[in-house]
Design a protein around this motif. Structure first.
Motif, mmCIF file in Angstrom:
data_model
loop_
_atom_site.group_PDB
_atom_site.id
_atom_site.type_symbol
_atom_site.label_atom_id
_atom_site.label_comp_id
_atom_site.label_asym_id
_atom_site.label_seq_id
_atom_site.Cartn_x
_atom_site.Cartn_y
_atom_site.Cartn_z
ATOM 1 N N ALA A 64 -21.792 26.856 -27.124
ATOM 2 C CA ALA A 64 -20.682 26.476 -28.006
ATOM 3 C C ALA A 64 -20.212 27.616 -28.865
ATOM 4 C CB ALA A 64 -21.105 25.303 -28.888
ATOM 5 N N ASP A 120 -26.198 23.022 -24.437
ATOM 6 C CA ASP A 120 -24.774 22.933 -24.756
ATOM 7 C C ASP A 120 -24.460 23.676 -26.056
ATOM 8 O OD1 ASP A 120 -24.246 21.424 -22.506
ATOM 9 O OD2 ASP A 120 -24.176 19.500 -23.571
ATOM 10 N N ASP A 121 -25.342 23.536 -27.042
ATOM 11 C CA ASP A 121 -25.161 24.231 -28.317
ATOM 12 C C ASP A 121 -25.204 25.743 -28.155
ATOM 13 O OD1 ASP A 121 -24.921 21.781 -29.560
ATOM 14 O OD2 ASP A 121 -26.953 21.803 -30.432
ATOM 15 N N LEU A 122 -26.016 26.223 -27.215
ATOM 16 C CA LEU A 122 -26.072 27.670 -26.960
ATOM 17 C C LEU A 122 -24.721 28.219 -26.497
ATOM 18 C CD1 LEU A 122 -29.373 28.460 -25.009
ATOM 19 C CD2 LEU A 122 -28.733 29.251 -27.276
ATOM 20 N N ALA A 176 -36.742 22.338 -26.763
ATOM 21 C CA ALA A 176 -36.100 21.130 -27.291
ATOM 22 C C ALA A 176 -36.761 19.872 -26.744
ATOM 23 C CB ALA A 176 -34.611 21.140 -26.958
ATOM 24 N N ARG A 196 -30.688 19.192 -22.728
ATOM 25 C CA ARG A 196 -29.308 19.469 -22.300
ATOM 26 C C ARG A 196 -28.409 19.739 -23.505
ATOM 27 N NH1 ARG A 196 -30.912 15.125 -18.929
ATOM 28 N NH2 ARG A 196 -31.314 15.886 -16.826
ATOM 29 N N GLY A 197 -28.612 18.967 -24.575
ATOM 30 C CA GLY A 197 -27.817 19.160 -25.788
ATOM 31 C C GLY A 197 -28.063 20.514 -26.427
ATOM 32 N N ALA A 198 -29.322 20.945 -26.429
ATOM 33 C CA ALA A 198 -29.657 22.257 -27.003
ATOM 34 C C ALA A 198 -28.988 23.377 -26.213
ATOM 35 C CB ALA A 198 -31.167 22.438 -27.042
ATOM 36 N N THR A 204 -34.866 27.555 -24.351
ATOM 37 C CA THR A 204 -34.273 26.647 -25.331
ATOM 38 C C THR A 204 -34.394 25.201 -24.886
ATOM 39 O OG1 THR A 204 -32.740 28.335 -26.110
ATOM 40 C CG2 THR A 204 -32.124 26.049 -26.507
#
Length: 95
Positions: free
Chosen positions: A95, A91-93, A32, A87-89, A28
């Motif tokens: 969440a 984090d979304d995993l 991204a 890193r954001g992608a 992921t």
């Protein structure tokens, strides 16, 4: 009442069902980062792209090396943005 066998069954493959696998996290993040780079630069403008992602013991490391000397834009900024997107992608995993 849960038994030790139930806990063993939930972790039989070495992974917990409570979140993504390490492989999913790495994939992921890498996807991204690449998406950011190629959304801003044509593939023909990129001489070299290296996205290195590690995820061990809950620690994510993302390094993006981008060589695009003929691209219209700042390759260093795009590489930084790609790492942030990775890193954001991830984090979304979680969440």
């Amino acid at each position: 009442m849960p038994t030790d066998d139930a806990a063993a069954d939930a972790d039989a493959d070495g992974e917990s069902d409570s979140g993504p696998t390490d492989e999913e996290v790495v994939r992921t993040a890498a996807e991204a980062a690449e998406n950011v780079v190629f959304s801003r630069f044509d593939r023909s403008a990129v001489d070299d792209l290296d996205v290195t992602v590690t995820f061990e013991d809950g620690v994510l490391e993302v390094d993006v090396y981008l060589n695009a000397p003929d691209a219209a834009g700042d390759p260093d900024r795009v590489a930084d943005d790609a790492a942030l997107a990775a890193r954001g992608a991830v984090d979304d995993l979680f969440a």
